[in-house]
Motif scaffolding. Sequence first.
Motif, short mmCIF file in Angstrom:
data_model
loop_
_atom_site.label_atom_id
_atom_site.label_comp_id
_atom_site.label_asym_id
_atom_site.label_seq_id
_atom_site.Cartn_x
_atom_site.Cartn_y
_atom_site.Cartn_z
N ASN A 193 0.81 -1.23 0.00
CA ASN A 193 0.00 0.00 0.00
C ASN A 193 0.84 1.27 0.00
O ASN A 193 0.43 2.31 0.50
N THR A 194 2.07 1.18 -0.54
CA THR A 194 2.93 2.35 -0.66
C THR A 194 3.53 2.39 -2.06
O THR A 194 3.38 1.46 -2.86
N ASP A 195 4.23 3.48 -2.34
CA ASP A 195 4.94 3.63 -3.62
C ASP A 195 6.42 3.33 -3.49
O ASP A 195 7.23 3.81 -4.30
N PHE A 196 6.82 2.54 -2.49
CA PHE A 196 8.24 2.31 -2.24
C PHE A 196 8.56 0.82 -2.29
O PHE A 196 7.80 -0.02 -1.79
N SER A 197 9.71 0.54 -2.90
CA SER A 197 10.25 -0.82 -2.95
C SER A 197 11.71 -0.77 -2.53
O SER A 197 12.41 0.22 -2.77
N PHE A 198 12.17 -1.85 -1.92
CA PHE A 198 13.54 -1.92 -1.45
C PHE A 198 14.20 -3.19 -1.97
O PHE A 198 13.54 -4.17 -2.32
N GLY A 199 15.52 -3.15 -2.01
CA GLY A 199 16.27 -4.31 -2.43
C GLY A 199 17.65 -4.31 -1.81
O GLY A 199 18.12 -3.29 -1.28
#
Length: 363
Positions: A81-87
């Motif tokens: 439910n956000t506009d953020f992705s991490f890796g």
Amino acid sequence: MIPHQTGRGLGLSNAMTAGVNDASAVFYNPSALGEVQGNNLLVSGTYVGLISSVENSGRRAVNKHDDNFLATLFANYHIPNTDFSFGIGAYSPFGLATTYESDFTRFAAQRTELKTLYITPAAAWHPSKYFSIGAGASFVHASGLFSRGLCLDPVTSCTAPIGLEGRLRLTDTANAFAYNIGALIKPTDTVKVGFSYRSRVDLRFDDADVKLGGSFSTANTKADIRPIPLPPVVNTGVFWQVRPNWGAELVYEYTRWSEFENFNATFSPSPTFLPLGFPLSGFSFPEDWKNTSTLRFGSYYVMNKNWELRGGLAVEESPIPSHTLNPAIPGADLLTLNAGLGYKWENISLDVGYMAVFYKNRR
């Protein structure tokens, strides 16, 4: 430089700046983390076989260090439910080694080795389906080894064994930091334009262990090596979803190798070469490398829900000019032909890639 970090990337000739769709976006283009479906863990292993030789006056020296194995790990996570992705990624974009045992190459190179490990957390912001940006910060650990013969005979250039020859071996490790940034634009549902930039890294081997063979006053000393630059790299790619099951990408890569101008070291304390009675303060080898351009093309075809077929090719310039070319890094303009296959079963996928590299002969 080792641009291929995954089996899928290898099969596509590394044409993945805009179309990357797995956790390796941490390396290829962090802004594409928002394009990855689900949360994933990706583990890869790459075998690199280096086949090179030097010929001179009927003699031939073969690189004995023709096997290198590289491992990578990538993972991604999308915050619901956000506009953020991490890796996060652990990978080796620079490395490999050469080893020569022949006598006639000893004053140019005997063993040369560079190993790097990048640990990179990255994040992407994708506020709309048309645009996303991303960035990563890397901790870089490197180790290096360099050995060669030393000719200290100004008269015969060591063509006769009169004791005016020595040996040099340097080893050290270094830690550094780097960053990468990326952007992804999707003007239509079938076209993506990607941009990525990986920063320069200065490897500071400033406390190298030096072992000297031959008639020196001491067999061990220390060396301060001028920072060795790993160059900045710019990639621009255009991906086209030709059909729902067929995609292709063209990538232009620009590498600023010209920042590698010299390979210099200063010894402290300076050992003395006893037969001639003079100190050896260090060395300075010109490199004078040049900036390079590379074109990459890759395409895939989804045959069914399980199988994906891949292929690609690349044309790459060598950064090494003729006047500083030597066996330590036997670079040349090259052509690569790539092929790969992917198999997906439920939540598991397996990718296999192969690249044949054709180098020009150089004089």
